[in-house]
Structure formats: structure tokens, C-alpha cells
Design an enzyme around this catalytic site. Structure first.
Site, short mmCIF file in Angstrom:
data_model
loop_
_atom_site.label_atom_id
_atom_site.label_comp_id
_atom_site.label_asym_id
_atom_site.label_seq_id
_atom_site.Cartn_x
_atom_site.Cartn_y
_atom_site.Cartn_z
N GLY A 154 0.83 -1.21 0.00
CA GLY A 154 0.00 0.00 0.00
C GLY A 154 0.86 1.25 0.00
O GLY A 154 1.89 1.30 0.67
N ARG A 195 0.62 -4.85 -5.14
CA ARG A 195 0.75 -6.04 -4.31
C ARG A 195 0.84 -7.19 -5.31
O ARG A 195 -0.17 -7.63 -5.84
CB ARG A 195 -0.47 -6.21 -3.40
CG ARG A 195 -0.76 -4.99 -2.49
CD ARG A 195 -1.85 -5.33 -1.49
NE ARG A 195 -2.49 -4.17 -0.91
CZ ARG A 195 -2.06 -3.49 0.13
NH1 ARG A 195 -0.93 -3.83 0.72
NH2 ARG A 195 -2.73 -2.46 0.61
N ASP A 210 5.38 -5.56 5.67
CA ASP A 210 5.90 -6.91 5.90
C ASP A 210 5.77 -7.82 4.67
O ASP A 210 6.60 -8.70 4.47
CB ASP A 210 5.31 -7.54 7.17
CG ASP A 210 3.86 -7.94 7.02
OD1 ASP A 210 3.19 -7.37 6.14
OD2 ASP A 210 3.41 -8.81 7.77
N THR A 244 4.43 1.99 5.58
CA THR A 244 3.02 1.59 5.69
C THR A 244 2.37 2.49 6.73
O THR A 244 2.98 2.79 7.76
CB THR A 244 2.85 0.11 6.11
OG1 THR A 244 1.49 -0.08 6.55
CG2 THR A 244 3.77 -0.31 7.23
N ASP A 266 0.15 1.59 8.65
CA ASP A 266 -0.35 0.76 9.76
C ASP A 266 0.57 0.72 10.99
O ASP A 266 0.14 0.32 12.07
CB ASP A 266 -0.58 -0.68 9.28
CG ASP A 266 -1.60 -0.76 8.16
OD1 ASP A 266 -2.40 0.17 8.01
OD2 ASP A 266 -1.58 -1.76 7.41
N ASP A 306 2.74 -1.40 11.73
CA ASP A 306 2.68 -2.75 12.30
C ASP A 306 3.94 -3.57 12.04
O ASP A 306 3.87 -4.76 11.76
CB ASP A 306 1.44 -3.48 11.74
CG ASP A 306 1.46 -3.56 10.22
OD1 ASP A 306 2.33 -2.92 9.60
OD2 ASP A 306 0.61 -4.26 9.66
N ARG A 337 -5.52 -2.49 9.01
CA ARG A 337 -5.62 -3.93 8.69
C ARG A 337 -5.92 -4.70 9.97
O ARG A 337 -6.92 -4.39 10.62
CB ARG A 337 -4.32 -4.43 8.04
CG ARG A 337 -4.51 -5.70 7.23
CD ARG A 337 -3.20 -6.14 6.62
NE ARG A 337 -2.78 -5.28 5.55
CZ ARG A 337 -3.18 -5.40 4.29
NH1 ARG A 337 -4.00 -6.35 3.95
NH2 ARG A 337 -2.75 -4.60 3.37
O1 F6P Z 1 -1.71 -1.57 4.77
C1 F6P Z 1 -2.26 -0.32 4.52
C2 F6P Z 1 -3.76 -0.42 4.34
O2 F6P Z 1 -4.27 0.86 4.06
C3 F6P Z 1 -4.51 -1.07 5.50
O3 F6P Z 1 -4.69 -0.18 6.59
C4 F6P Z 1 -5.79 -1.49 4.82
O4 F6P Z 1 -6.39 -2.58 5.50
C5 F6P Z 1 -5.30 -1.92 3.47
O5 F6P Z 1 -4.07 -1.26 3.25
C6 F6P Z 1 -6.24 -1.59 2.34
O6 F6P Z 1 -5.69 -2.09 1.17
P1 F6P Z 1 -6.21 -1.75 -0.29
O7 F6P Z 1 -5.87 -0.32 -0.59
O8 F6P Z 1 -5.47 -2.70 -1.15
O9 F6P Z 1 -7.69 -1.97 -0.25
#
Ligand code: F6P
Length: 323
Positions: free
Chosen positions: A11, A72, A103, A126, A128, A130, A172
Site C-alpha cells: 500500500g 501487491r 511486511d 506503511t 499501519d 505494524d 488492517r
Molecule cells: O496496509 C495499509 C492499508 O491501508 C490497511 O490499513 C488497509 O487494510 C489496506 O491497506 C487496504 O488495502 P487496499 O488499498 O489494497 O484496499
């Protein structure tokens, strides 16, 4: 080492551009030829490379997203994809990689090491927060400020209409954004996956507030808290406690965008230079992080989020201050 490539993966997060700038300029400073890889590991597999000079990273420190784009990659999870990427790097004479991501990105680098011994260093990118091995990831601070700004606005409506708002934030399966933004915006409650969500307890806190003539409330819900998120929690609470007119707001991808805060720009600059210089010093498969304001390197294999503890003290503070 002569030629180094940089990519962003997973992301997007505010601060990624500031970090690309830092890595490219630090590489050029040390006499390296620098290359950008577009669209993360997908671009690596397809050889989507572009030469980068100092000018190519001008005027990006303040921009959200990533000029290199990101993905991704599903194909990078296959042996075929890994081998294709290896060949592309060899054909382009690239002998080092700097990766900005979360990660999944570092997991990808570990898988890549099964087919090539090209050195790779990482920067945590990120919203997050995390990852183990750093107090802060790129984009976390900016995302928090975006949430605070949104919740301050929602509070205007909550206060004007005497409402209860459930505000869902990203993260997430981790509660760092919820916990920190919740304390920062003075939320009445914060619900995170790391601590068990008990509907009876949420209602008991709301009832206490109601008795104290609290006319409006904000509850921050981490998206990974329970299946169905803030909508499901609001529904369950309303079944048994219906004093307030209730609304749900999901802040969503607004949290991923925007100009990085000064904190994220400085973090990106420090970690970008550290990762690049680590690579030149012969380090590999390590993430540059910041712990207690010092640069620390952590092997990719240890950066997985299950190693990260949530700050229980912050949750306690939130409950004391909202009582
Ligand atoms: O990892 C970053 C994040 O924004 C998370 O907080 C969220 O769950 C996810 O990515 C959303 O991913 P996408 O943009 O692929 O829907």
C-alpha cells in the site's frame, strides 16, 4: 557495487516519495548509478526500470503516494516470477536493491533470496505502523493527523446534534492507528483487535457518560477489530443502548493520501539514507528503523507484525481521560 535500484511495494504511504528522494540522492552522493523500478515487484518481473538522477526526485518531498507507483504482486509469489525478476536485474546489471514497503514487501525479499543473492535493504513504509524493529513506519504520523482532522470535524456534528459516532479507521489487523488517533482526538472509547471487544463494557461506559450528561460521543474502531467493523459494533450497541442518535463514518483511503507531515519527511530522509548506506556497507536483508530516535537495523525475518506489542498504557490513558 555500481548500480542500485529502488522500489515501493504494498500500500502507498505518505513519505514514500521523500524516501525515494533520499535513497536516490544518497546513492548519487556515493557515486552510484540509480534506477527506479515502477509498480513494485510487478515492475521488477517486467523489467520496468527508469534511470534516476538528482533532478528526477526534485519537488517530490511534499507529495503523497509514490512516483514509482506500487502494487501487491501476485506473480512475485511464484517461482517463475522470482526467476524472471532475477533475470531482469542481471540483464540491467543492477547489483543492489532498496525496498520501501511493509511486511509483505520484506517477505517477498526473503522469498527472492531463494533464487538470488542480490543484496537488499528495506525501509518500513506503511500507514499501519505494524512492523517490529521501528517505533514508526513511514506514513503513520500523516495518517494519524488525517484521522484527527476528520474526527475533529465529525465532533462538530456530534456535538451539534447530540450524537454518538462510531468512526472506523484503517490498520488492517493492527490497532495502532485507532489507539493513537483515539487518544489524540479524545475519543470516549477505542476498539482495537489486540484487546477483546466487549459490547457490555462499551455500553456500560456509554451509560456512565450519559449519567454524567455527556451529550455526544466518539468511539474509534479499528477496521480489524471485529468482523463487520464499526457498522456491526454500532448495530450491537444500539440493540441495548439507544439514548443517542447514532451514526457510523468509515474514513477509508483518505488515510493513505496527502502531503506527508514534517515528521514523516524527516523519518523518510533518515531511513532512506541509512538503508542505502547499509547496502554500501555490505549489509543485506535488513530493515532500517528508528528506535528511541536511533537508527536500528532489523533482519527482514524479524520484522513480522506478530512481534509487535500494542501499548496497553495508551488504552488505559484513553479510558481515564474520557471518564
Ligand atoms: O496496509 C495499509 C492499508 O491501508 C490497511 O490499513 C488497509 O487494510 C489496506 O491497506 C487496504 O488495502 P487496499 O488499498 O489494497 O484496499
Amino acid at each position: 557495487m555500481k548500480k542500485i535500484a529502488v522500489l515501493t511495494s504494498g500500500g502507498d504511504a505518505p513519505g514514500m516519495n521523500a524516501c525515494i528522494r533520499a535513497i536516490v540522492r544518497a546513492g548519487l552522493f556515493h557515486g552510484m548509478e540509480m534506477v527506479g523500478v515502477r509498480r513494485g515487484y510487478d515492475g521488477l518481473i517486467e523489467g520496468d526500470f527508469l534511470p534516476m538522477d538528482s533532478h528526477s526526485v526534485s519537488n517530490i518531498i511534499q507529495r503523497g503516494g509514490t512516483i514509482l507507483k506500487t502494487a501487491r504482486s501476485e506473480k512475485f509469489r511464484t517461482k517463475e516470477g522470482l526467476l524472471e525478476a532475477k533475470k531482469r536485474l542481471e540483464d540491467a546489471n543492477i547489483d543492489g536493491l532498496v525496498l520501501i514497503g511493509g511486511d509483505g514487501t520484506f517477505k517477498g525479499a526473503l522469498a527472492f533470496s531463494s533464487v538470488t543473492n542480490i543484496p537488499c535493504m528495506g525501509v518500513p513504509g506503511t500507514i499501519d505502523n505494524d512492523l517490529y524493529g521501528t517505533d514508526y513506519t513511514l506514513g503513520f504520523d500523516t495518517a494519524l493527523n488525517t484521522v484527527i482532522d476528520a474526527v475533529d470535524k465529525i465532533r462538530d456534528t456530534a456535538a451539534s446534534h447530540d450524537r454518538l459516532f462510531f468512526v472506523e479507521v484503517m490498520g488492517r489487523d493492527a490497532g495502532f492507528i485507532a489507539l493513537n488517533s483515539g487518544v489524540g482526538c479524545g475519543a470516549e472509547d477505542i476498539l482495537i483487535p489486540e484487546s477483546k471487544t466487549d459490547i457490555a463494557q462499551i455500553i456500560s461506559r456509554l451509560e456512565d457518560g450519559w449519567k454524567r450528561h455527556k451529550s455526544s460521543c466518539i468511539i474509534i474502531v479499528a477496521e480489524g477489530d471485529i468482523e463487520g467493523g464499526a457498522y456491526e459494533i454500532a448495530r450491537k450497541v444500539k440493540e441495548k443502548f439507544n439514548h443517542y442518535d447514532t451514526r457510523v463514518t468509515v474514513i477509508g483511503h483518505m488515510q493513505r493520501g496527502g502531503s506527508p507531515t514534517c515528521f514523516d519527511r524527516v523519518l523518510a530522509s533518515r531511513l532512506g539514507v541509512a538503508a542505502l548506506e547499509g547496502l554500501l556497507n555490505g549489509q543485506t536483508h535488513e530493515m532500517a528503523g528508528l528506535i528511541n530516535n536511533h537508527i536500528v537495523f532489523t533482519p527482514f525475518a524479524q520484522t513480522r507484525k506478530h512481534n509487535v506489542d500494542i501499548n496497553e498504557g495508551l488504552l488505559r490513558i484513553a479510558h481515564i481521560l474520557s471518564a
